[in-house]
Design a protein around this motif. Structure first.
Motif, PDB file in Angstrom:
ATOM      1  N   GLY A  48       3.307 -39.137   4.151  1.00 33.66           N
ATOM      2  CA  GLY A  48       3.525 -40.312   5.020  1.00 33.66           C
ATOM      3  C   GLY A  48       2.587 -41.806   5.066  1.00 33.66           C
ATOM      4  N   GLU A  49       1.526 -41.751   4.544  1.00 36.43           N
ATOM      5  CA  GLU A  49       0.367 -42.179   3.948  1.00 36.43           C
ATOM      6  C   GLU A  49       0.688 -43.457   3.081  1.00 36.43           C
ATOM      7  N   GLN A  50      -0.134 -44.206   2.907  1.00 36.81           N
ATOM      8  CA  GLN A  50      -0.298 -45.185   1.960  1.00 36.81           C
ATOM      9  C   GLN A  50      -1.523 -45.282   1.265  1.00 36.81           C
ATOM     10  N   TRP A  51      -0.870 -45.690   0.086  1.00 34.16           N
ATOM     11  CA  TRP A  51      -2.277 -44.565  -1.035  1.00 34.16           C
ATOM     12  C   TRP A  51      -3.088 -46.731  -1.128  1.00 34.16           C
ATOM     13  N   THR A  52      -3.966 -47.091  -0.859  1.00 31.02           N
ATOM     14  CA  THR A  52      -4.449 -48.019  -0.505  1.00 31.02           C
ATOM     15  C   THR A  52      -5.504 -47.660  -1.595  1.00 31.02           C
ATOM     16  N   LYS A  53      -6.561 -49.826  -2.165  1.00 33.18           N
ATOM     17  CA  LYS A  53      -6.844 -50.032  -2.524  1.00 33.18           C
ATOM     18  C   LYS A  53      -8.244 -49.191  -2.154  1.00 33.18           C
ATOM     19  N   MET A  54      -8.869 -49.483  -0.991  1.00 32.50           N
ATOM     20  CA  MET A  54     -10.003 -49.181  -0.916  1.00 32.50           C
ATOM     21  C   MET A  54     -10.160 -46.661  -0.697  1.00 32.50           C
ATOM     22  N   ARG A  55      -8.792 -46.956  -0.258  1.00 37.41           N
ATOM     23  CA  ARG A  55      -8.362 -44.668  -0.753  1.00 37.41           C
ATOM     24  C   ARG A  55      -9.181 -44.721  -1.554  1.00 37.41           C
ATOM     25  N   GLU A  56      -7.891 -45.696  -2.991  1.00 40.69           N
ATOM     26  CA  GLU A  56      -8.724 -45.056  -4.817  1.00 40.69           C
ATOM     27  C   GLU A  56     -10.052 -45.465  -5.121  1.00 40.69           C
ATOM     28  N   ALA A 111     -20.986 -39.127   2.518  1.00 43.52           N
ATOM     29  CA  ALA A 111     -20.656 -40.559   2.914  1.00 43.52           C
ATOM     30  C   ALA A 111     -20.182 -40.777   2.439  1.00 43.52           C
ATOM     31  N   TYR A 112     -22.462 -41.188   2.698  1.00 44.01           N
ATOM     32  CA  TYR A 112     -22.976 -42.063   2.248  1.00 44.01           C
ATOM     33  C   TYR A 112     -23.324 -42.547   0.640  1.00 44.01           C
ATOM     34  N   ASP A 113     -23.203 -41.157  -0.040  1.00 40.95           N
ATOM     35  CA  ASP A 113     -23.208 -41.570  -1.522  1.00 40.95           C
ATOM     36  C   ASP A 113     -22.146 -42.449  -1.902  1.00 40.95           C
ATOM     37  N   ILE A 114     -20.509 -41.884  -1.254  1.00 43.91           N
ATOM     38  CA  ILE A 114     -19.273 -42.331  -1.384  1.00 43.91           C
ATOM     39  C   ILE A 114     -19.402 -44.035  -1.241  1.00 43.91           C
ATOM     40  N   ALA A 115     -20.214 -43.837  -0.336  1.00 45.15           N
ATOM     41  CA  ALA A 115     -20.079 -45.648   0.163  1.00 45.15           C
ATOM     42  C   ALA A 115     -21.186 -46.224  -1.074  1.00 45.15           C
ATOM     43  N   GLU A 116     -22.106 -45.286  -1.632  1.00 46.92           N
ATOM     44  CA  GLU A 116     -23.019 -46.187  -1.734  1.00 46.92           C
ATOM     45  C   GLU A 116     -22.236 -46.784  -3.519  1.00 46.92           C
ATOM     46  N   ALA A 117     -21.530 -45.197  -4.300  1.00 46.31           N
ATOM     47  CA  ALA A 117     -20.831 -46.198  -5.138  1.00 46.31           C
ATOM     48  C   ALA A 117     -19.513 -47.088  -5.488  1.00 46.31           C
ATOM     49  N   VAL A 118     -19.061 -46.759  -4.426  1.00 45.98           N
ATOM     50  CA  VAL A 118     -18.438 -47.817  -3.851  1.00 45.98           C
ATOM     51  C   VAL A 118     -18.300 -49.050  -3.528  1.00 45.98           C
ATOM     52  N   SER A 119     -19.810 -49.588  -3.137  1.00 46.76           N
ATOM     53  CA  SER A 119     -20.342 -50.689  -2.602  1.00 46.76           C
ATOM     54  C   SER A 119     -20.813 -50.991  -4.320  1.00 46.76           C
ATOM     55  N   ASP A 174     -19.277 -54.370  -5.967  1.00 43.46           N
ATOM     56  CA  ASP A 174     -19.965 -55.632  -5.650  1.00 43.46           C
ATOM     57  C   ASP A 174     -19.924 -56.183  -4.256  1.00 43.46           C
ATOM     58  N   ARG A 175     -19.749 -55.155  -3.568  1.00 47.79           N
ATOM     59  CA  ARG A 175     -19.692 -55.742  -1.999  1.00 47.79           C
ATOM     60  C   ARG A 175     -19.879 -54.260  -1.512  1.00 47.79           C
ATOM     61  N   ARG A 176     -20.744 -54.501   0.097  1.00 49.54           N
ATOM     62  CA  ARG A 176     -21.246 -53.748   0.922  1.00 49.54           C
ATOM     63  C   ARG A 176     -20.002 -52.800   1.150  1.00 49.54           C
ATOM     64  N   VAL A 177     -20.128 -51.265   1.473  1.00 51.82           N
ATOM     65  CA  VAL A 177     -18.739 -50.949   1.807  1.00 51.82           C
ATOM     66  C   VAL A 177     -19.540 -49.701   2.646  1.00 51.82           C
ATOM     67  N   ALA A 178     -19.348 -49.907   4.371  1.00 47.95           N
ATOM     68  CA  ALA A 178     -19.478 -48.767   5.160  1.00 47.95           C
ATOM     69  C   ALA A 178     -19.028 -47.444   5.426  1.00 47.95           C
ATOM     70  N   ALA A 179     -20.528 -46.653   5.153  1.00 48.32           N
ATOM     71  CA  ALA A 179     -20.321 -45.122   5.288  1.00 48.32           C
ATOM     72  C   ALA A 179     -19.459 -44.708   6.091  1.00 48.32           C
ATOM     73  N   VAL A 201     -15.628 -44.925   5.051  1.00 48.60           N
ATOM     74  CA  VAL A 201     -15.845 -43.658   4.683  1.00 48.60           C
ATOM     75  C   VAL A 201     -15.242 -42.266   4.937  1.00 48.60           C
ATOM     76  N   TYR A 202     -15.909 -42.136   5.505  1.00 46.38           N
ATOM     77  CA  TYR A 202     -16.362 -41.092   6.669  1.00 46.38           C
ATOM     78  C   TYR A 202     -14.398 -41.207   7.162  1.00 46.38           C
ATOM     79  N   ARG A 203     -14.055 -42.504   7.788  1.00 47.80           N
ATOM     80  CA  ARG A 203     -12.442 -41.524   8.268  1.00 47.80           C
ATOM     81  C   ARG A 203     -11.470 -41.290   6.656  1.00 47.80           C
ATOM     82  N   ILE A 204     -11.477 -42.374   6.374  1.00 46.41           N
ATOM     83  CA  ILE A 204     -10.728 -41.948   4.550  1.00 46.41           C
ATOM     84  C   ILE A 204     -11.195 -40.214   4.320  1.00 46.41           C
ATOM     85  N   LEU A 205     -12.395 -40.064   4.416  1.00 50.74           N
ATOM     86  CA  LEU A 205     -12.605 -38.541   3.686  1.00 50.74           C
ATOM     87  C   LEU A 205     -11.776 -37.753   4.536  1.00 50.74           C
ATOM     88  N   ASP A 206     -11.509 -38.070   6.493  1.00 52.90           N
ATOM     89  CA  ASP A 206     -11.177 -37.436   7.302  1.00 52.90           C
ATOM     90  C   ASP A 206      -9.372 -37.598   7.040  1.00 52.90           C
TER      91      ASP A 206
END
Length: 156
Positions: free
Chosen positions: A26-34, A49-57, A61-66, A69-74
């Motif tokens: 019942g959840e959405q698969w968003t671009k950020m989640r992907e 989460a910091y490793d992942i935030a850095e990779a996504v950032s 080519d934009r800053r993504v906050a850890a 990422v934690y909320r998505i990982l949960d």
């Protein structure tokens, strides 16, 4: 549940399976989640989460906050798309998101490689022991620390 297939980490097939599992719940698969899932699945070791935030950032080519990422990982852990390696405070992509069972992690103290094992008889014994002690197990975490075969061979 001993007989199931693991999908290749980082593969399109794994990403599609993760998307299907999340949408089925019942959840959405968003671009950020992907983006977070793709980054997580691309690591060869448990990622924070910091490793992942850095990779996504870097990828976007934009800053993504850890904390985003934690909320998505949960959400991913709750929906069986990722597993938390407790002793590392890090995560790995679940290579069989449509199969729910307890996992065993072998964590190499030398290189950080984490291997996922399935052994339903061991995890069932842990659940039984907990139940026999009057405890209701909800999410057993079994981690074995040591040295992987490559690091053991390299030290000889």
């Amino acid at each position: 549940m001993a007989g199931h297939d693991h999908l290749e980490s980082g593969s399109e097939e794994l990403t599609r399976a993760a998307q299907a599992q999340l949408e089925q719940s019942g959840e959405q698969w968003t671009k950020m989640r992907e983006s977070v899932f793709t980054a997580l699945a691309g690591f060869s070791r448990p990622a924070s989460a910091y490793d992942i935030a850095e990779a996504v950032s870097l990828a976007q080519d934009r800053r993504v906050a850890a904390n985003s990422v934690y909320r998505i990982l949960d959400l991913f852990v709750g929906n069986n798309l990722a597993r938390r390696v407790e002793s590392e405070n890090a995560y790995v992509a679940n290579t069989h998101p449509n199969c729910r069972h307890d996992c065993i992690f072998l964590v190499c103290d030398a290189c950080g490689t984490t291997t996922h094992l399935d052994n339903d008889s061991i995890t069932a014994a842990v659940r039984t022991a907990a139940s026999d002690a009057g405890f209701t197990p909800e999410r057993p975490v079994i981690e074995v620390r040591g040295r992987c075969a490559a690091c053991t061979a390299g030290s000889n």
